[in-house]
Write a protein that holds these residues in place. Structure first.
Motif, PDB file in Angstrom:
ATOM      1  N   ALA A  72       0.807  -1.220   0.000  1.00 14.58           N
ATOM      2  CA  ALA A  72       0.000   0.000   0.000  1.00 14.58           C
ATOM      3  C   ALA A  72       0.842   1.273   0.000  1.00 14.58           C
ATOM      4  O   ALA A  72       0.462   2.255  -0.626  1.00 14.58           O
ATOM      5  N   ALA A  73       1.984   1.253   0.696  1.00 14.34           N
ATOM      6  CA  ALA A  73       2.617   2.542   0.984  1.00 14.34           C
ATOM      7  C   ALA A  73       4.102   2.653   0.631  1.00 14.34           C
ATOM      8  O   ALA A  73       4.691   3.712   0.841  1.00 14.34           O
ATOM      9  N   SER A  74       4.706   1.605   0.072  1.00 17.67           N
ATOM     10  CA  SER A  74       6.137   1.701  -0.273  1.00 17.67           C
ATOM     11  C   SER A  74       6.342   2.750  -1.359  1.00 17.67           C
ATOM     12  O   SER A  74       5.441   2.992  -2.170  1.00 17.67           O
ATOM     13  N   PRO A  75       7.524   3.354  -1.426  1.00 17.54           N
ATOM     14  CA  PRO A  75       7.812   4.255  -2.547  1.00 17.54           C
ATOM     15  C   PRO A  75       7.710   3.482  -3.867  1.00 17.54           C
ATOM     16  O   PRO A  75       7.914   2.263  -3.878  1.00 17.54           O
ATOM     17  N   PRO A  76       7.386   4.168  -4.970  1.00 18.91           N
ATOM     18  CA  PRO A  76       7.122   3.464  -6.234  1.00 18.91           C
ATOM     19  C   PRO A  76       8.263   2.551  -6.685  1.00 18.91           C
ATOM     20  O   PRO A  76       8.018   1.489  -7.255  1.00 18.91           O
ATOM     21  N   GLU A  77       9.502   2.945  -6.432  1.00 20.30           N
ATOM     22  CA  GLU A  77      10.617   2.126  -6.936  1.00 20.30           C
ATOM     23  C   GLU A  77      10.963   0.950  -6.021  1.00 20.30           C
ATOM     24  O   GLU A  77      11.845   0.157  -6.327  1.00 20.30           O
ATOM     25  N   ALA A  78      10.272   0.830  -4.884  1.00 16.84           N
ATOM     26  CA  ALA A  78      10.580  -0.263  -3.956  1.00 16.84           C
ATOM     27  C   ALA A  78       9.669  -1.462  -4.233  1.00 16.84           C
ATOM     28  O   ALA A  78       8.489  -1.292  -4.507  1.00 16.84           O
ATOM     29  N   SER A  79      10.247  -2.661  -4.168  1.00 14.60           N
ATOM     30  CA  SER A  79       9.448  -3.877  -4.346  1.00 14.60           C
ATOM     31  C   SER A  79       9.835  -4.841  -3.221  1.00 14.60           C
ATOM     32  O   SER A  79      10.742  -4.549  -2.445  1.00 14.60           O
ATOM     33  N   PHE A  80       9.174  -5.959  -3.157  1.00 15.33           N
ATOM     34  CA  PHE A  80       9.576  -6.941  -2.147  1.00 15.33           C
ATOM     35  C   PHE A  80       9.170  -8.346  -2.566  1.00 15.33           C
ATOM     36  O   PHE A  80       8.258  -8.533  -3.379  1.00 15.33           O
ATOM     37  N   ALA A  81       9.872  -9.337  -2.006  1.00 15.31           N
ATOM     38  CA  ALA A  81       9.536 -10.747  -2.216  1.00 15.31           C
ATOM     39  C   ALA A  81       9.089 -11.313  -0.871  1.00 15.31           C
ATOM     40  O   ALA A  81       9.593 -10.894   0.169  1.00 15.31           O
TER      41      ALA A  81
END
Ligand SMILES: Nc1ncnc2c1ncn2[C@@H]1O[C@H](COP(=O)(O)OP(=O)(O)OP(=O)(O)O)[C@@H](O)[C@H]1O
Ligand SMILES: O[C@H]1[C@H](O)[C@@H](O)[C@H](O)[C@@H](O)[C@H]1O
Length: 373
Positions: A72-81
């Motif tokens: 919902a709230a991570s900066p646009p360039e951040a992703s996660f697994a």
């Protein structure tokens, strides 16, 4: 000597800053192509009981709550697994759940908990246990080999049933630039079935576990006020920055040589489940947006308060998320760093969306007949 929260927060790479592009590029080469996070911990089935009656059945597990907030709230360039295990009985595989779907399917049944809420106390003291937990099923542990073979900008160790093994945490520490740990992943013990279905969840002292020696390589350790005595804040703060969440009273940060209290946001508590998980994810998101540790804790409080306002993994109003992101983006652009300004802006957002939450409460109460606290 343990580093200060400012130094530890700096270990967590914030989203791209155009003025520090060269540095960011170097970091990316070292720590992977993107600003990617690694979330480790199993999803579970939560059954909520009151007065011996089932009042709600929901998706649970810290990784589910965490992925919901990160999405919902991570900066646009951040992703996660997400590395999470569930069994063939997993009930939310095709549900349009707000959280990511877990990655690994096992032959063992999905971890499940029964949470018994007391009818006796309408509003318990802030630091009293709010529910009795029993683990009814336990899925397989998450082994070091289950983790992807690449580097991550940050890691979140968020087990609920002892599934994040010491060797798995150690591997996370090797793979991730900064690791944030929920104490519940380290100090839970499960008493053999004494009748009543499942194993009672109790806590053991962190110092006596194999995790203790890893603490000095952890950036942040989060514990609830109920877990804090088992963590041993005075010892732990010499090794990493310790965050103690205090329910409706907000939270405190402890490091060697200092501490800070961070004020809560108003909330009408419907179901406390997942507050700590959502808090930790909000805190991580704050660091990714480049906030200081105390400002990031404010964002943790914001998502903790949002979690208690709903049953199960919460859904966030898109306009509320837009408002929050705008606040975070503005802060980035204008370099504002005054906590009081952030508090004012986030509080306004909470108040604006309180009306929406009230509508949602009524709906949730009607749907689930959950009597609340
Ligand atoms: N009633 C409340 N009102 C406002 N904020 C709350 C409330 N309860 C929790 N929070 C927020 O959520 C954070 C985490 O809550 P808490 O300390 O109860 O975690 P927890 O016991 O680990 O939760 P859980 O185990 O259910 O995930 C708090 O620090 C606070 O910011
Ligand atoms: O879904 C919940 C949640 O993740 C809580 O943080 C955890 O304490 C419970 O064990 C779990 O059932």
């Amino acid at each position: 000597m343990a580093p200060s929260p400012a130094a530890v927060a700096a270990a967590m790479p914030p989203a791209a800053d155009p003025e520090r592009e060269e540095e960011a590029e170097q970091q990316q080469t070292k720590w992977g192509a993107a600003l990617e996070g690694l979330v480790v911990g199993s999803y579970c089935h939560d059954v909520l009981l009151r007065g011996g009656r089932v009042v709600g059945e929901t998706l649970g597990g810290a990784a589910a709550f965490v992925s919901n907030v990160l999405d919902a709230a991570s900066p646009p360039e951040a992703s996660f697994a997400v590395v999470s295990k569930v069994g063939p009985d997993f009930a939310y595989a095709s549900a349009p759940a707000p959280a990511r779907h877990p990655s690994l399917l096992c032959p063992a049944p999905t971890t499940s908990f029964h949470a018994r809420f007391s009818d006796a106390v309408a509003s318990p003291a802030a630091h009293a246990p709010d529910r009795q937990l029993r683990r009814v099923h336990a899925c397989d542990p998450i082994y070091p080999d289950d983790l992807p073979e690449r580097r991550f900008a940050y890691g979140l160790a968020v087990g609920v049933a002892g599934e994040v093994l010491p060797e798995t945490l150690e591997r996370m520490i090797r793979l991730c630039r900064a690791v944030l740990v929920d104490a519940q992943a380290l100090i839970r013990a499960f008493d053999a079935d004494g009748g009543g279905g499942g194993a009672a969840v109790r806590h053991m002292a962190l110092e006596g576990t194999p995790y203790a020696r890893l603490l000095q390589r952890v950036a942040f350790l989060k514990a609830s006020s109920e877990e804090a005595p088992y963590v041993g804040v005075e010892t732990a703060r010499r090794r990493c920055c310790v965050i103690v969440t205090e329910g409706r009273d907000g939270c405190r940060l402890y490091w060697e040589g200092g501490e800070a209290r961070v004020a809560p946001f108003p909330a009408v508590q419907v179901d406390p489940t997942g507050a700590g998980d959502s808090y930790l994810a909000g805190f991580a998101v704050g660091l990714l947006w480049g906030l200081s540790a105390t400002d990031a804790a404010l964002l943790g409080n914001f998502f903790g308060a949002a979690a208690v306002s709903q049953v199960g993994v919460p859904t966030f109003h898109p306009k509320m998320l837009q408002a929050v992101k705008q606040i975070l983006e503005d802060k980035e652009r204008r370099g504002l760093c005054a906590s009081c300004k952030l508090i004012r802006q986030l509080t306004t957002t909470v108040l604006i969306f309180a009306r929406h939450r009230c509508r949602l409460h009524r709906q949730v109460h009607a749907d689930l007949k959950f009597t609340g606290k």
